[in-house]
Design an enzyme around this catalytic site. Sequence first.
Site, mmCIF file in Angstrom:
data_model
loop_
_atom_site.group_PDB
_atom_site.id
_atom_site.type_symbol
_atom_site.label_atom_id
_atom_site.label_comp_id
_atom_site.label_asym_id
_atom_site.label_seq_id
_atom_site.Cartn_x
_atom_site.Cartn_y
_atom_site.Cartn_z
ATOM 1 N N LYS A 10 0.621 -0.994 -0.207
ATOM 2 C CA LYS A 10 -0.114 0.101 0.084
ATOM 3 C C LYS A 10 1.211 1.321 0.089
ATOM 4 C CE LYS A 10 -3.268 -2.310 -0.249
ATOM 5 N NZ LYS A 10 -3.946 -3.504 -0.289
ATOM 6 N N VAL A 127 -3.895 -3.029 8.578
ATOM 7 C CA VAL A 127 -2.733 -2.202 7.684
ATOM 8 C C VAL A 127 -4.023 -2.379 6.721
ATOM 9 C CG1 VAL A 127 -0.902 -3.133 6.531
ATOM 10 C CG2 VAL A 127 -1.000 -3.311 9.189
ATOM 11 N N GLU A 128 -4.001 -3.318 6.037
ATOM 12 C CA GLU A 128 -4.767 -3.000 5.175
ATOM 13 C C GLU A 128 -5.794 -2.251 4.616
ATOM 14 O OE1 GLU A 128 -4.486 -4.836 2.166
ATOM 15 O OE2 GLU A 128 -3.121 -6.401 2.999
ATOM 16 N N THR A 129 -7.162 -1.574 5.553
ATOM 17 C CA THR A 129 -7.728 -0.967 5.456
ATOM 18 C C THR A 129 -8.652 0.587 6.675
ATOM 19 O OG1 THR A 129 -9.600 -2.496 5.840
ATOM 20 C CG2 THR A 129 -8.841 -2.481 3.161
ATOM 21 N N TYR A 326 6.314 -5.774 5.464
ATOM 22 C CA TYR A 326 4.538 -5.597 5.315
ATOM 23 C C TYR A 326 4.164 -6.581 6.227
ATOM 24 C CZ TYR A 326 -0.476 -7.037 4.588
ATOM 25 O OH TYR A 326 -1.240 -7.253 4.173
#
Length: 349
Positions: A10, A127-129, A326
């Site tokens: 990201k 972490v993603e969203t 990540y």
Amino acid sequence: MAASSPKHTKSKPARHAVKPALPEGTAYGDRADVMRLADDIAQRRNLDAEWVRSTLSKARMLPSVVRAITPPAVGTPKNWALYRSRFVEPIRIRAGVKFWLANQETLARAEAQTGVPASIIVGIIGVETIYGQQLGNYRVIDALTTLALDFPDAHPRKTDRQAYFLSELEAYLSLTQRTGTDPTALRGSYAGAMGWPQFMPSSWVKYGIDFDNDSRVDLFHSQADVIGSVANYFQAFKWKPGMPTHYPVQFEVARLDMPTLMAPDILPTFSPAAMQEKGVILPAAALNHPGPLALVELQNGADAPTYVAGTENFYAITRYNWSSYYAMAVIDLGQAVAQALQAQTGVPK
């Protein structure tokens, strides 16, 4: 986020002088080669040809997607401390505590069924969203079509990455047709990742599960399906229940064989004994580790790198996004949320 279809980092790469084939927002329906591709996809995927043609004709070329997928210039320094600070921070930790409290039973059920710790599941979604707060603003059909048809020439792996995004476009068309979803309605990342866990279409199909028992997989609105699907993903990539993700290390400089240790990259290769023979000092807990280890390097810009001994579970996290930075951010965020939750409730997690 699959072995053949990894999640995408990201971080925002540096911008390059990329000259896309079409101006911003130009519809792909004007290109004869796209309509031929639509017919080919329809035949291979057993889809209605007119529906595929109509769908691709509504897709639009987005130069911003081309720029976003172009990697940083060679030699751009990596900085683990800076990278970590973007994810292990108060906003995500507070949101993570709230998410965990709201989904305690579901997280416990997923952990019991798969062996994947709740902290790892929580770390991934954070972490993603940021727990559904940032799902992406690109139309998935635009992102995937752009990357399948106008992948940047500047990318060092153009051929295989463009083929990958073509396969994801096909998977997306099949998924939306099968589920009766409007393919122009869904929004996601610049790479076409969708929902709270940012699954690529093929990962949605392979690893998405109905964890709330409503007879459908919904990674946009069902937090239970999100939790179950993330756990199922790691179980599919051979998560080993009870195994740590990594161990701290020190070095015996006189014996250190760094070239050999770094050659396999993050793939666990060395037994604890073999790692020690090459100059790595492991903690007592790691000496009896039952599987192979990898020496993982996290660069810190101009400062000395950070090193850990990664286990097979650390490697499993990198199958979600092929980056050791990540993986460590996921681990650290999950632990930070667990510690904050314990401080708030008094119950260890």
